[in-house]
Design an enzyme around this catalytic site. Structure first.
Site, PDB file in Angstrom:
ATOM      1  CG  LEU A   9      12.127  30.780 -31.213  1.00 38.12           C
ATOM      2  CD1 LEU A   9      12.281  32.606 -30.301  1.00 38.12           C
ATOM      3  CD2 LEU A   9      12.994  30.468 -31.936  1.00 38.12           C
ATOM      4  N   GLY A  12       4.623  34.276 -31.482  1.00 38.51           N
ATOM      5  CA  GLY A  12       3.493  34.246 -30.850  1.00 38.51           C
ATOM      6  C   GLY A  12       3.322  35.135 -29.648  1.00 38.51           C
ATOM      7  CB  ILE A  17      -1.601  30.682 -25.382  1.00 36.45           C
ATOM      8  CG1 ILE A  17      -2.980  30.062 -24.227  1.00 36.45           C
ATOM      9  CG2 ILE A  17      -0.772  29.088 -24.793  1.00 36.45           C
ATOM     10  CD1 ILE A  17      -3.692  29.254 -25.576  1.00 36.45           C
ATOM     11  CE1 TYR A 145      -6.828  28.123 -34.822  1.00 38.54           C
ATOM     12  CE2 TYR A 145      -8.371  25.848 -33.860  1.00 38.54           C
ATOM     13  CZ  TYR A 145      -7.465  27.391 -33.827  1.00 38.54           C
ATOM     14  OH  TYR A 145      -6.430  27.522 -32.822  1.00 38.54           O
TER      15      TYR A 145
END
Length: 273
Positions: A9, A12, A17, A145
């Site tokens: 699974l 995104g 990527i 981030y």
């Protein structure tokens, strides 16, 4: 009866990527389910796309339940869904920081918690969390981030200790810049300040130039395959030459010198270095 596929699974999975990893896993013999936040299109290839918003616990539970109903197992989870944010800390509201963490950190937490019960029952499983070099070397104008990736790394290391004895391993893949549309899809600061305009624009230009000559998503996907299939996996896998160089520098270069090198690269005032 034919050989049973391992089941993966990937969150995104529609670009960058995630897409490259999904295709590489198919080539490696996995039955692959990939998630998309938008309505999943009709199947056209070897990757089965399913709708899932990792920001929603209910959506994650439905997606994982769907895969388990269809395949009866999830051998590999690749947490790839995420978003970037380029700007000074003061450029973004607390709410925007929370928005980023909800996807980059809590999204991975939700999917991990959803797949772990089935992995533990079977006594095997692998979770690959896509981190970043900013998970071990923070950079200016990437505080939110970098903080999210540092959090993901700490979470992954702790979780790996907890589930290792039950046959499940949790590992990290740390790319540097990658030739994807990641920069184009970044969140835009919701409260940009003029005081940071010039430095922010410089950082934006440097990242754009770096991405243009960066590693391909397929190169990162190869490292994901290695992390997913290693019999005795490492905790971290750097993806690409720049990422490996930064990891070596982090270990060997004195902190003050590394700080000065980073400020020079980002064209920042080096007073005090």
């Amino acid at each position: 009866m034919g050989k049973r596929h391992l089941v993966a699974l990937v969150t995104g999975a529609t670009s960058g990527i995630g897409l490259a990893t999904s295709n590489a896993l198919v080539q490696a013999g996995y039955a692959v389910y990939g998630t998309t936040r938008r309505h999943a299109p009709e199947p056209t290839g070897d990757v089965s796309l399913i709708t899932c918003d990792v920001r929603s616990e209910e959506s994650v539970a439905d997606a994982v339940g769907f895969v388990l109903d269809r395949a009866d197992q999830i051998d590999l989870l690749v947490n790839n869904a995420g978003v970037g944010l380029l700007g000074a800390v003061e450029d973004s509201s607390v709410a925007q920081h929370q928005e980023l963490f909800d996807l980059n950190v809590f999204g991975a937490i939700r999917t991990c918690k959803a797949v772990l019960p089935s992995m533990r029952r079977r006594g095997s499983g692998r979770i690959v969390n896509i981190s970043s070099v900013l998970g071990f070397i923070p950079a200016p104008f990437s505080a939110a981030y970098a903080a999210s990736k540092h959090a993901l790394e700490a979470y992954s290391q702790s979780l790996d200790h907890e589930v290792r004895g039950q046959g499940v391993r949790v590992v990290l893949v740390e790319p540097a810049y990658t030739r994807t549309s990641f920069d184009a899809n970044m969140l835009k600061p919701d409260h940009p300040k003029d005081e940071y305009l010039k430095a922010r624009a410089g950082a934006d230009k440097l990242i754009e130039q770096a991405i243009a000559k960066a590693d391909t998503p397929e190169a990162v996907a190869k490292v994901v395959i290695r992390a997913a299939t290693a019999r005795s996996p490492a905790l971290r896998y750097q993806a690409g030459g720049l990422a490996r160089s930064l990891e070596v520098a982090r270990k060997l270069v004195p902190e003050k010198m590394l700080d000065g090198m980073l400020r020079k690269q980002m064209q920042l005032d080096r007073t005090g270095t």
